[in-house]
Each structure stands twice: as C-alpha cells, then as structure tokens.
Design an enzyme around this catalytic site. Structure first.
Site, PDB file in Angstrom:
ATOM      1  CG  HIS A  32       1.526  12.460   1.498  1.00 47.50           C
ATOM      2  ND1 HIS A  32       0.602  13.105   2.272  1.00 47.50           N
ATOM      3  CD2 HIS A  32       0.891  11.340   1.041  1.00 47.50           C
ATOM      4  CE1 HIS A  32      -0.542  12.414   2.285  1.00 47.50           C
ATOM      5  NE2 HIS A  32      -0.379  11.338   1.542  1.00 47.50           N
ATOM      6  CG  HIS A  82      -1.962   1.114   1.057  1.00 44.71           C
ATOM      7  ND1 HIS A  82      -3.151   0.957   0.375  1.00 44.71           N
ATOM      8  CD2 HIS A  82      -1.924   2.410   1.449  1.00 44.71           C
ATOM      9  CE1 HIS A  82      -3.805   2.101   0.374  1.00 44.71           C
ATOM     10  NE2 HIS A  82      -3.087   3.010   1.022  1.00 44.71           N
ATOM     11  CB  ALA A  83       0.957   4.135  -2.316  1.00 41.58           C
ATOM     12  CD  GLU A 113      -3.586  11.310   3.167  1.00 38.86           C
ATOM     13  OE1 GLU A 113      -3.394  10.999   1.976  1.00 38.86           O
ATOM     14  OE2 GLU A 113      -2.877  10.880   4.098  1.00 38.86           O
ATOM     15  CG  HIS A 165      -6.287   3.259   5.183  1.00 44.11           C
ATOM     16  ND1 HIS A 165      -6.441   2.678   3.939  1.00 44.11           N
ATOM     17  CD2 HIS A 165      -5.526   4.357   4.980  1.00 44.11           C
ATOM     18  CE1 HIS A 165      -5.825   3.412   3.030  1.00 44.11           C
ATOM     19  NE2 HIS A 165      -5.257   4.429   3.628  1.00 44.11           N
ATOM     20  CG  HIS A 214      -2.145  10.656  -2.789  1.00 47.50           C
ATOM     21  ND1 HIS A 214      -3.341  11.192  -2.363  1.00 47.50           N
ATOM     22  CD2 HIS A 214      -1.591  10.074  -1.698  1.00 47.50           C
ATOM     23  CE1 HIS A 214      -3.491  10.944  -1.061  1.00 47.50           C
ATOM     24  NE2 HIS A 214      -2.437  10.254  -0.633  1.00 47.50           N
ATOM     25  CD  GLU A 215       1.471   7.914  -1.404  1.00 47.04           C
ATOM     26  OE1 GLU A 215       1.970   8.490  -0.418  1.00 47.04           O
ATOM     27  OE2 GLU A 215       0.381   7.334  -1.351  1.00 47.04           O
ATOM     28  CE1 TYR A 251      -5.654   8.863   2.468  1.00 46.53           C
ATOM     29  CE2 TYR A 251      -6.709   7.622   4.214  1.00 46.53           C
ATOM     30  CZ  TYR A 251      -5.573   7.959   3.505  1.00 46.53           C
ATOM     31  OH  TYR A 251      -4.366   7.399   3.839  1.00 46.53           O
TER      32      TYR A 251
HETATM   33  O1  X8Z Z   1      -4.204   5.389   1.204  1.00 49.48           O
HETATM   34  C1  X8Z Z   1      -4.197   6.224   0.312  1.00 49.48           C
HETATM   35  C2  X8Z Z   1      -2.882   6.726  -0.255  1.00 49.48           C
HETATM   36  C3  X8Z Z   1      -1.805   6.749   0.750  1.00 49.48           C
HETATM   37  S1  X8Z Z   1      -1.973   8.014   1.921  1.00 49.48           S
HETATM   38  C4  X8Z Z   1      -2.443   5.831  -1.387  1.00 49.48           C
HETATM   39  N1  X8Z Z   1      -5.373   6.660  -0.211  1.00 49.48           N
HETATM   40  C5  X8Z Z   1      -6.654   6.171   0.259  1.00 49.48           C
HETATM   41  C6  X8Z Z   1      -6.856   4.711  -0.090  1.00 49.48           C
HETATM   42  O2  X8Z Z   1      -6.122   4.172  -0.919  1.00 49.48           O
HETATM   43  O3  X8Z Z   1      -7.791   4.089   0.450  1.00 49.48           O
HETATM   44  C7  X8Z Z   1      -5.514   7.652  -1.262  1.00 49.48           C
HETATM   45  C8  X8Z Z   1      -6.974   7.701  -1.568  1.00 49.48           C
HETATM   46  C9  X8Z Z   1      -7.683   7.027  -0.433  1.00 49.48           C
HETATM   47 ZN    ZN Z   2      -1.850   9.885   1.283  1.00 54.04          ZN
END
Ligand code: X8Z
Ligand code: ZN
Length: 611
Positions: A384, A350-351, A408, A510, A380-381, A520
């Site tokens: 940050h 997960h990024a 975010e 998460h 997105h990354e 988010y």
């Molecule tokens: O978790 C993330 C990023 C890392 S902060 C990739 N996001 C959420 C997800 O993937 O559930 C970005 C959008 C929503």
């Molecule tokens: Zn993020």
C-alpha cells in the site's frame, strides 16, 4: 489522508474509478441555466484543493484516535469525520450539476464521477445526521479495538487471541477463544442498525438505491455487471476450494474424531487456525501429508531462530521493494509508524497503511508479532505504501489504486515471491534446507491453505453487507444471514449455536471498521495475475510457485509504471500495462495451483465432497 484500510472510512473516497454514471441520476438541485465545461473544470479543481487540505488534518486526527483510543479521541475523530462527510456529500451533489454538461474532458468527467460515487458512508442533509453517523462509526471501530476475549479464563486482547487461534489445538480451548471473542459484536448491533439507516438515506439523496449500490459503482462498469462479475469469478475458482475443503475436513476428522469434526458436512469454524476461518495456513501441520508434506521449514520458526524482531521484519520487507529499484522508505516512516502494540493504551491493532500528507508521510500501523502471518502482512501493508508513493504526483482525485482490489493485491503479489530460494538469499533459510522438487505438493498445499481458503470469505462479507444495505437482510436476521452465508460459501459452522442476541459480523474488523471487503476477493485473483506476469517478464521457466523476482529491476520498473498511474485511467488500462490482459480472472491462480488440484482430486477420490 488516504488510508487503504480507512480507519474511519467516512469521508474517505473509495478506491476505484468509473466512467459510467450511477444507476440513477443524482437528485441535485436543478441547474440554474446549463452549467458549462469550464465551470466543471473550475469546480473540480476547487474540490480537489478543499479535499486535499482537509485530508491532511483528518488523517492526523484519525491516526491519533486509532493509536490512542479514549473517549476524547473518539469525540474528536467523530467531529472531524462529520465535517468530512458533510464536505464530501456537498461535493457529490455539486458534481451532479454537471451530469448533462456537454464537452467535458476525460479527466473532468472521471473526477466528477469519483466525487459522486466515492463516499463509503454518506449522510443525508438532515441536520445532525452526519454527526450521528460519525459518532456511531467511531464508536463501532473503537469498541472493536478495545475488545477482549479469554483463554483458560484469562483475559486476552483481540490481537493475542488472533495469534493463539493459530497455535492452540485443543478444541475446548479453541471454542473458548472463539465464543469469548465473538461477544465483542453484541453491543454493536443497535449502532449498526442505525448506521445502515442513516447511510442509506444519504445514498438515496445522492441518487443511489442504497449504500451497497454506491460501493459497487466504483469499478469502471455498471454496478450490476460488477456484482455478476464477482459471482462469475467465484464459479471459476470454486472447484479448487471444494477440493481443499474436502481434504481439510478429512484430516480434521482424523485428528479430532467425529465428535469434534464429522467426516461429512461443514467444518467447525474454530478448528481452522484463524478466528474467522478465513485463512487456514496455521494448521498446515494438521493437514500436511507424510513425505511430500514435510517441507522442512516453517517461516515462524525461521524468524524466531534467527532472532528477528518486528523492526527487522519490516526492514526485510523494505529490502524486497528496494531490490526492485524502489527508493527506501522515508525516515519519518520509521519515526511515526506504530510497528508494535503500545503496552499502556488501547489501539486499533488491525493492520493498516497510511499516507498522511499525500506525498511521503507514509506509515504502517500494526501490532506485529514475530510469526509467518505478520511477515506476509508487513509485505501487504508496504505494498500500500509503495503504491501511495508511486502515484503521489497525480492530482488529488487520482491518488488511489486502479481499483481497490489493485491496492490490496500489490503487497500480496510481492509476498508470493517469498520462496525457499528467496529465504536463502536473505539468510533466513539454510541452503541445505531448501525443499526438493518432491516437496512441491507440500509447498502448494501450505500456500493454498491461505490463498484458496480465503476466496469464499472474501466474497461473502460484502454479500452480507450488500444484503443489509439493500434491506433483503433485515435486523432481526442479521446474525442468521451471516452464518447462513458462512455455511453456503465457506462450508463452515460456528462451534456453538448462535442467536440474534449475537452479532457475529461485528467480530470481524471490517464490519465495525466500515471497510468494503470485495477488494480482498479481487486481490486474491489479481495477485496471481501480477505474479505470473512478473515471472514471465523475468523469463522464469520452472514451476510457477518457485519463482521469485527478487532483485529484478525490469519487473520493478514495469510495476512502478502501473502504480504511478494511480486511478487516472480505468483499471483495465492499468492491468494491461503490467500484465497485457484487460480482464480480472482466476486463470493465473488456477495455473499456479494446478498440480495441487490434481493431487487433491486423487486424495478425495471416492469421498462425497461439499456439505
Ligand atoms: O485487512 C487486511 C489487511 C489490511 S488492508 C491486513 N486484510 C484482510 C483481512 O485481514 O481480513 C488482508 C487480507 C484480508
Ligand atoms: Zn490492505
């Protein structure tokens, strides 16, 4: 270290700020004699030094664990994590000693509040509690990282399944992937129950009703007001979601037939092009209307045709920020980041974005694939990382976003500028293939499938967790409550019946990763506020969604001014610095999608929308 998706969010201070005290006064040891403002200043500066020193080592340990999961790196990560938990709890209690101290400066008051509120998973002072909590949290995250599912009976990593959910169109194969992946949650359940118990005991010791109340305290307003604000924001944008849901359901019904997707009621969760049905852009081909819907290009196809590899995708992302005047990423970024999945070891795919030394050791950790989704995720990354570097002159406790939603939103706001004309400028799209104005509805629909579809998911993840922490959702109903919220807010249902032997929340990063999620939801709205403001600053006069501020140094300068504030001021000040407004709200997002809203209402005329 501050990770934005905190790999192990335990000792990591939550993004956000608060000028208000938590609901109850922290039950700190009684002050022996009144503490003075000078003592508070000294306490804060010692705390900042201690946290800063620890954060570098902790970051290194968590990085190694996330990029090389073994029993040994889990053990090391849990041990250092426990040290961090004990340190932050001790500092939170120490900070509470100054609750009644008169004459505190603005900064000292603010930093003391951060110390008291900013622990994602607190532990009680019971011996062994912090160690147990961190062992569990590490195990949860690593279980997720190592998770597998199947397609056609063959094992696939979570990362591969994620991509396949976007391209496979056979309902039986989609169901296989969905069901097999969701098994990853089952072994987490007992750990999760215990983790909630421990963290809540910790939160209570710090004077909060429960851990969720602690999470809600970081937004420069009373926690209850914050919960109400999120509901109000959802009501504002909900009509757009209902129309999109209605239209999408109709198209899925036309494609698959009523046996797979009935024309009324909720949508089957595995048909929407995403493992969690959180963003639907991958099935744009299924919903695209004839004519206006044929936008003539697909970002994945362009990247593949132009032979982009993951590194080139990241360089392209960097190029956007450079065009605004931001300095290039440091050499160490390229040496130390994990840009693709290592082939011979387990990692957390997960990024996430990291700042290992709180100065310039910036990195991303991704398992990048060459597709449109990951192109957006890279922006997105990097958002940050540029935020982290912009505020790196702030004192330790201000090394954070104005609130976590801001953190975010930055990269997503930049990615909204990835318009057809921008793609032409960087040579990805041929200028003859720029969609004509009569394709605007298609472009907006494609964007809405990702941006609008996400809103209810962004809200419900923490509705579930807030309920779990508060005890209104009990362990014997964890899964049912999750799926009830999915139905209530998203209007979706799992492809097969679920029971309490399942733990579907565990199949979303998460939850085992303990990253708060309301950020988010906020970011979805904020990114349109930032985008509209930037386009106004750039003097853009056309339809909002065609605006790209690529190359605009004035926008870059003004953006940098907001980013450089870090968490030093309440978030309305930061928002005002860039947009002129002091309110988070959905107006800019609604304005962006206005033509689509009108169009969707026409398409849905005569239909019973909702579920
Ligand atoms: O978790 C993330 C990023 C890392 S902060 C990739 N996001 C959420 C997800 O993937 O559930 C970005 C959008 C929503
Ligand atoms: Zn993020």
């Amino acid at each position: 270290m501050k990770t934005t998706v905190s790999t192990l969010a335990i000792a990591v201070l939550l993004a956000g700020c608060a000028t208000t005290a938590p609901e109850k006064t922290a039950s700190a040891p009684p002050a022996a004699g009144a503490a003075t403002a000078a003592e508070a200043d000294a306490f804060v500066s010692a705390a900042e030094k201690e946290l800063a020193d620890f954060s570098v080592f902790n970051g290194q340990v968590q990085w190694v664990n996330s990029t090389y999961i073994t029993d040994d790196t889990d053990a090391v990560a849990a041990r250092v994590g426990a040290e961090g938990t004990e340190m932050s709890v001790r500092l939170a209690k120490g900070a509470a000693r100054f609750d009644a101290t008169p004459g505190l400066s603005f900064d000292t008051r603010r930093k003391l509040d951060f110390l008291k509120q900013g622990i994602v998973l607190p532990a009680p002072s019971t011996p062994g509690a912090a160690a147990e909590l961190n062992t569990i949290a590490t195990r949860l995250q690593s279980t997720y990282g190592k998770g597998k599912g199947t397609l056609d009976g063959k094992p696939l990593s979570g990362n591969d399944l994620e991509e396949k959910m976007g391209t496979v169109r056979d309902p039986a194969r989609l169901r296989e992937m969905w069901v097999s992946w969701h098994k990853v949650g089952q072994p987490m359940k007992a750990d999760y129950v215990r983790m909630v118990q421990i963290a809540n005991e910790g939160a209570k010791e710090l004077g909060f009703a429960d851990t969720g109340a602690m999470w809600r305290a970081g937004y420069d307003m009373p926690a209850d007001d914050f919960a109400r604000l999120t509901d109000k924001l959802w009501e504002q944008v909900k009509p757009l979601y209902i129309q999109l849901h209605c239209y999408t359901r109709g198209r899925l019904n036309a494609k698959y037939g009523a046996a797979v997707q009935p024309a009324a009621g909720p949508i089957r969760a595995d048909l929407l092009g995403n493992m969690w049905a959180q963003e639907w852009g991958n099935i744009y081909d299924v919903v695209a209307p004839k004519g206006a819907g044929n936008v003539g290009y697909d970002t994945t196809d362009l990247l593949v045709k132009k032979k982009y590899d993951p590194l080139k995708m990241v360089k392209t992302g960097e190029g956007f920020y450079s065009s605004l005047g931001f300095a290039p990423l440091p050499e160490t970024f390229w040496q130390r980041s994990q840009i693709t999945r290592p082939r011979d070891r387990e990692v957390v795919c997960h990024a996430s974005a990291w700042d290992l030394d709180n100065r310039q050791d910036l990195r991303i950790k991704m398992c990048t694939k060459v597709n449109g989704d990951d192109f957006v995720t890279i922006h997105h990354e990097l958002g940050h990382n540029y935020y982290q570097r912009a505020y790196n002159q702030q004192p330790y406790l201000y090394l954070n976003g104005a609130n976590d939603g801001f953190h975010e939103a930055i990269g997503d706001f930049i990615a909204l500028s990835v318009t057809p004309n921008y793609l032409v400028r960087i040579g990805l799209l041929d200028r003859h293939n720029v969609p004509a104005p009569d394709k605007d509805i298609g472009l907006l629909l494609k964007q809405a499938m990702d941006k609008v579809a996400f809103l209810p998911f962004g809200l419900l993840v923490d509705k579930w967790r807030w309920g779990v922490f508060a005890g209104t959702i009990t362990p014997d109903h964890y899964n049912q409550a999750w799926n009830d919220l999915r139905l209530q807010y998203q209007g979706i249902v799992p492809p097969v019946p679920r029971t309490e032997a399942d733990f579907d929340p565990g199949a979303k990063f998460h939850i085992p990763g303990n990253t708060p999620y309301t950020r988010y939801f906020l970011a979805r709205l904020l990114q349109f506020q930032f985008y509209k403001a930037a386009c106004d600053q750039a003097g853009w006069k056309g339809p909002l969604h065609r605006c790209s501020f690529y190359g605009n140094k004035q926008v870059g300068e003004r953006l940098n001014a907001m980013l450089a504030m870090g968490a030093s001021k309440p978030w309305p000040d930061a928002l005002q610095a860039f947009t002129g407004s002091r309110e988070m709200d959905g107006t800019a997002m609604i304005a962006y999608f206005q033509p689509l809203m009108t169009w969707l209402e026409e398409q849905n005329r005569g239909k019973q929308c909702g579920w």
